[in-house]
Design an enzyme around this catalytic site. Structure first.
Site, mmCIF file in Angstrom:
data_model
loop_
_atom_site.group_PDB
_atom_site.id
_atom_site.type_symbol
_atom_site.label_atom_id
_atom_site.label_comp_id
_atom_site.label_asym_id
_atom_site.label_seq_id
_atom_site.Cartn_x
_atom_site.Cartn_y
_atom_site.Cartn_z
ATOM 1 N N ASN A 192 77.528 31.984 -94.181
ATOM 2 C CA ASN A 192 77.237 30.848 -95.050
ATOM 3 C C ASN A 192 77.115 29.565 -94.229
ATOM 4 O O ASN A 192 77.302 29.568 -93.021
ATOM 5 C CB ASN A 192 78.306 30.732 -96.140
ATOM 6 N N HIS A 210 92.087 25.901 -73.350
ATOM 7 C CA HIS A 210 92.300 24.822 -72.384
ATOM 8 C C HIS A 210 93.723 24.924 -71.851
ATOM 9 O O HIS A 210 94.641 25.310 -72.578
ATOM 10 C CB HIS A 210 92.061 23.456 -73.038
ATOM 11 N N GLY A 253 85.976 30.362 -96.717
ATOM 12 C CA GLY A 253 85.477 29.062 -96.297
ATOM 13 C C GLY A 253 86.503 28.241 -95.540
ATOM 14 O O GLY A 253 87.685 28.233 -95.877
ATOM 15 N N THR A 275 96.004 32.845 -86.078
ATOM 16 C CA THR A 275 96.538 32.699 -84.722
ATOM 17 C C THR A 275 96.844 34.037 -84.063
ATOM 18 O O THR A 275 97.143 34.073 -82.876
ATOM 19 C CB THR A 275 97.832 31.857 -84.749
ATOM 20 N N ARG A 333 99.331 34.233 -92.670
ATOM 21 C CA ARG A 333 100.350 35.284 -92.819
ATOM 22 C C ARG A 333 99.857 36.285 -93.842
ATOM 23 O O ARG A 333 99.170 35.918 -94.813
ATOM 24 C CB ARG A 333 101.679 34.693 -93.286
#
Length: 181
Positions: free
Chosen positions: A81, A111, A138, A161, A176
């Site tokens: 999208n 980084h 989204g 993560t 989670r």
């Protein structure tokens, strides 16, 4: 530096080969973004030149932003999208029939934490993989090195993560797994 970059090792982004590849990607993305809605066949042709892989039946709505394009692989039947940001410093691979909601960010760039190394312009990257039939809601953000399993769902606005197991539903920041789904 290019081979260091795509293999996930520390590299310097100011390398002329890397800078040239980035300039090429920005130009092709701009051309795609200007024509995808009014000239879909031309838009698909441009994506074929820009991306590493564009599977049959895949739909990509603009605008898109990529670092290099060639490290982004979109599988057959995917739906992307509006507003994808794919920092494809390392490989980003979408399986078959993956759905990405608007404003999704796929961020492979890493980084250094040490201030001196950041100041020196050192970077690295870890790949992102999204399994078949996964749905990324989204404005979700997938961080470097994340794998999302087949049939998984990532809720809108989630910050992923760590890896998402196949069939899991995750949401939140950090994302989670939701129980009982």
């Amino acid at each position: 530096m290019w081979s260091r970059m795509v293999s996930g090792r520390w590299y310097h982004a100011d390398d002329p080969v890397i800078a040239g590849a980035n300039a090429r990607a920005m130009e092709l993305a701009a051309r795609f973004n200007a024509c995808w809605a009014t000239e879909p066949a031309r838009g698909r042709e441009i994506l074929g030149e820009l991306l590493g892989t564009l599977g049959p039946g895949a739909t990509v709505r603009g605008p898109i932003q990529v670092d290099y394009g060639v490290n982004l692989h979109i599988g057959p039947g995917c739906f992307i999208n509006f507003g994808l940001i794919a920092l494809d410093v390392a490989e980003i691979r979408l399986g078959e029939a993956v759905q990405l909601g608007p404003g999704v960010q796929l961020l492979t760039a890493v980084h250094p934490l040490a201030p001196a190394a950041r100041r020196a312009g050192i970077e690295a990257a870890d790949p992102i993989t999204i399994g078949d039939n996964a749905w990324i809601g989204g404005a979700a953000v997938l961080l470097p090195g994340v794998a999302v399993g087949a049939d998984a769902v990532v809720g809108a606005g989630a910050v992923v993560t760590r890896d998402v197991p196949p069939g899991a539903v995750v949401a939140g920041n950090p994302a989670r797994e939701l129980p009982g789904r």
